[in-house]
Write a protein that holds these residues in place. Structure first.
Motif: not given
Ligand code: FAD
Length: 381
Positions: A125-130, A134-136, A158-162, A361-363, A368-372
């Motif tokens: 597994a890889i644990a980036m998100t807290e 997430g995005s930052d 949090t949200f760590i796959t596997n 939907r999660i894709q 990295g969100t589609n906005e990022i």
């Molecule tokens: C099922 C699932 C599996 C996952 N697996 C993993 C995993 O294995 N390891 C791991 O580390 N993470 C994992 N994640 C986490 C996932 O990568 C993060 O949820 C994602 O990167 C978004 O971070 P966040 O949820 O904190 O949203 P936020 O960063 O809080 O973003 C919320 C919204 O704000 C928008 N936003 C944020 N910053 C900007 C900006 N600068 N400009 C415009 N819009 C912005 C985003 O696009 C989003 O729409 C998983 C998540 C899910 C739901």
């Protein structure tokens, strides 16, 4: 004319024929059970390992097949077409975690972990998100403090796959000051690690067979030589270098899902009748499927080109981001429209299109969100 991906080979044809049979016979019958228990059985990981489907693009010396990313792409496509329940976990394990170890690990680290990951004995597994970031990623707060020959890790992910299954977690942790330069990647082995705790297997709207967890590090221990790379502070750069492969893997899955949705919906609308004729004979149905089939083909050709670029070591962040956002967006739209063409049955769990709709939907969010993705592309304008 039948389209064939540029990266396909005769050797891959042979492998895929066997692999699809294996997926249909040995894995697909268990998918319902895995969805109910919210995770895939370890025996499935082992079976995938025996098939050579885990870590195919890792050299043979470390338990892989010594193939290119084309093999990973083929495996992901076939899994997504036959047992999509396994796609996310395998993608993280094989296409992401293993490649951090392969690219930044020492010889000793590679020999220690990769063969076990290739056989399915270890799940990665890889644990980036807290919870707070997430995005930052530069705002990661989990710390790893060096004490003698060890790291002592504190923080929450949090949200760590596997997360429930993982024997090995690559933790993004702060070994230095604030910002990107203070981050490092440290491998934490979970067995017998008292400071490491798994939280709940989180309840999601889709991807029910893929375990997604909170992870807690309360003075968790890792030997100092579990750092990936020669020195501390390289974590952010390592993440940026690997993300194109992660994003392309998501796009590969998206294309396979779009193609499956069109295929299943075509079959369904040929069978189902309304007003005395098959649904497919209504022009709206046929036109919608024609549009989606076209988009799936455009996505495939673009993604195939990206696969070639990656195999040549030339896929850049901007192009990978384009593939990730566009293909995932189209996957979601396709699943929605194909569900609509199923009528009420499309809303029933027993029809695969219902699950494809929620799973898609999660894709648009992870990897990295589609906005990022659009931010990254916009910087190149
Ligand atoms: C099922 C699932 C599996 C996952 N697996 C993993 C995993 O294995 N390891 C791991 O580390 N993470 C994992 N994640 C986490 C996932 O990568 C993060 O949820 C994602 O990167 C978004 O971070 P966040 O949820 O904190 O949203 P936020 O960063 O809080 O973003 C919320 C919204 O704000 C928008 N936003 C944020 N910053 C900007 C900006 N600068 N400009 C415009 N819009 C912005 C985003 O696009 C989003 O729409 C998983 C998540 C899910 C739901």
């Amino acid at each position: 004319m039948q389209y064939r991906s540029s990266w396909m080979t005769e050797e891959l044809d042979v492998f895929r024929e066997q692999f699809r049979k294996f997926l249909a016979k040995d894995l697909a019958p268990h998918a319902g059970k895995w969805r109910d228990q919210k995770m895939v059985d370890r025996s499935a990981w082992r079976a995938l390992g025996e098939m050579g489907a885990l870590l195919p693009s890792v050299p043979e010396a470390y338990g892989g097949l010594g193939a290119s990313f084309a093999y990973d792409a083929a495996v992901l496509e076939d899994i997504e077409s036959v047992v999509p329940e396994v796609t996310t976990g395998v993608s993280v394990h094989s296409c992401i975690v293993a490649h951090y170890i392969l690219n930044y690990g020492s010889e000793e680290q590679k020999l220690r972990w990769l063969p076990k990951m290739a056989s399915g004995e270890f799940v990665g597994a890889i644990a980036m998100t807290e919870p707070g970031t997430g995005s930052d990623l530069q705002a990661v707060r989990t710390t790893a403090q060096k004490q003698g020959n060890s790291y002592v890790i504190n923080g929450q992910k949090t949200f760590i796959t596997n997360g429930q299954a993982a024997d090995l977690v690559i933790v993004v942790a702060r070994t230095g000051g604030p910002g990107a330069k203070g981050l490092s990647l440290i491998v934490v082995e979970t067995a017998g690690n008292e400071g490491f705790k798994r939280g709940r297997n989180l309840d999601k709207i889709g991807l029910h067979a893929s375990d997604t967890s909170e992870l807690f590090f309360d003075n968790a221990f890792a030997p100092a030589d579990n750092l990936l790379g020669n020195e501390e502070g390289n974590g952010f750069v390592q993440l940026m270098q690997q993300l194109p492969q992660e994003r392309l893997s998501l796009a590969v899955g998206a294309v396979a899902s779009m193609e499956r949705a069109v295929r299943l919906t075509t079959e369904y609308t040929k069978e189902r009748k309304a007003f005395g004729k098959p649904l497919l004979e209504f022009q709206n149905t046929a036109f919608k499927l024609a549009e989606r089939k076209t988009e799936a083909m455009i996505a495939r050709v673009f993604v195939d080109w990206c696969v070639q670029q990656l195999v040549a070591g030339e896929l850049d962040t901007v192009t990978a981001s384009m593939a990730k956002w566009w293909c995932s967006q189209k996957q979601v739209e396709t699943a929605d429209e194909c569900l609509q063409l199923h009528g009420g049955y499309g809303y029933m769990e027993e029809y695969p299109i219902a699950r494809m709709f929620v799973d898609a939907r999660i894709q648009k969010i992870y990897g990295g969100t589609n906005e990022i993705m659009k931010l990254l592309i916009a910087r190149s304008l």
